[in-house]
Design a protein around this motif. Structure first.
Motif, short mmCIF file in Angstrom:
data_model
loop_
_atom_site.label_atom_id
_atom_site.label_comp_id
_atom_site.label_asym_id
_atom_site.label_seq_id
_atom_site.Cartn_x
_atom_site.Cartn_y
_atom_site.Cartn_z
N VAL A 132 0.85 -1.19 0.00
CA VAL A 132 0.00 0.00 0.00
C VAL A 132 0.89 1.25 0.00
N PRO A 133 0.47 2.32 -0.68
CA PRO A 133 1.30 3.53 -0.73
C PRO A 133 1.56 4.14 0.65
N ILE A 134 0.53 4.16 1.50
CA ILE A 134 0.70 4.71 2.85
C ILE A 134 0.38 3.59 3.84
N ARG A 139 -5.78 -0.65 3.57
CA ARG A 139 -5.75 -0.87 2.12
C ARG A 139 -6.98 -0.26 1.45
N GLU A 140 -8.13 -0.28 2.14
CA GLU A 140 -9.39 0.20 1.56
C GLU A 140 -9.57 1.71 1.70
N VAL A 145 -6.31 3.95 -2.04
CA VAL A 145 -6.87 3.43 -3.29
C VAL A 145 -6.51 4.36 -4.45
N ARG A 146 -6.71 5.66 -4.26
CA ARG A 146 -6.42 6.62 -5.34
C ARG A 146 -4.92 6.69 -5.63
#
Length: 165
Positions: A132-134, A139-140, A145-146
């Motif tokens: 995940v980016p952050i 994750r949701e 997501v963006r």
């Protein structure tokens, strides 16, 4: 129709074994590669690690998964720079229902060869998620997501290899 391995040269055995493997005719691959390896052993010639990996895959699918894994691990210990050995080993781990080990082996293989099509195809087939980016957000989370979609788009445009999970 089974092949008559006695009538074939070493090169023909090797070609038939590899072709049968990629066509998923594991019994034919086993017969050809088994005879090829036996001939090399008979003349006290070393079996190349790549061929040992192919043979391990054939053994695992047609005879005994555990024995196939053992052979592939031996091949990998002889040559850690060959992505095809990682692919054979990962395919056997999938066969043995060990997805986590398969993903770990695929990750190692992709470090060796970032653009190997077989490794990427199997990895995508297993459905490996990216980091995940952050990390401290779920994750949701809409931000993750963006950002994830934007990073994915950028990677596709630049042709860069996806991050390894």
């Amino acid at each position: 129709m089974p092949i008559d391995v006695w009538d074939l040269s070493e090169e023909q055995l090797l070609r038939n074994g590899r072709d049968a493997l990629w066509l998923e005719k594991y019994e034919d691959a086993y017969e050809a590669l088994s005879e090829y390896c036996s001939r090399l052993n008979r003349y006290e010639r070393p079996i190349p690690p790549t061929i040992l990996g192919f043979y391990g895959l054939a053994v695992g699918h047609s005879r005994n998964v555990r024995e196939g894994l053992k052979i592939c691990l031996e091949a990998l210990s002889q040559d850690r720079r060959n992505p095809n050995i990682y692919l054979c080993l990962a395919r056997l781990y999938v066969l043995a229902n060990s997805k986590k080990k398969a993903i770990d082996v695929l990750t190692q293989g992709l470090r060796v060869s970032r653009k190997h099509r077989g490794l990427h195809a199997l990895r995508e087939g297993l459905g490996v998620r990216q980091k995940v980016p952050i990390p401290f957000l779920s994750r949701e989370n809409a931000v993750n997501v963006r950002l994830g979609r934007a990073v994915h788009k950028l990677r596709r445009k630049s042709g860069a290899s996806p991050a390894i999970a």
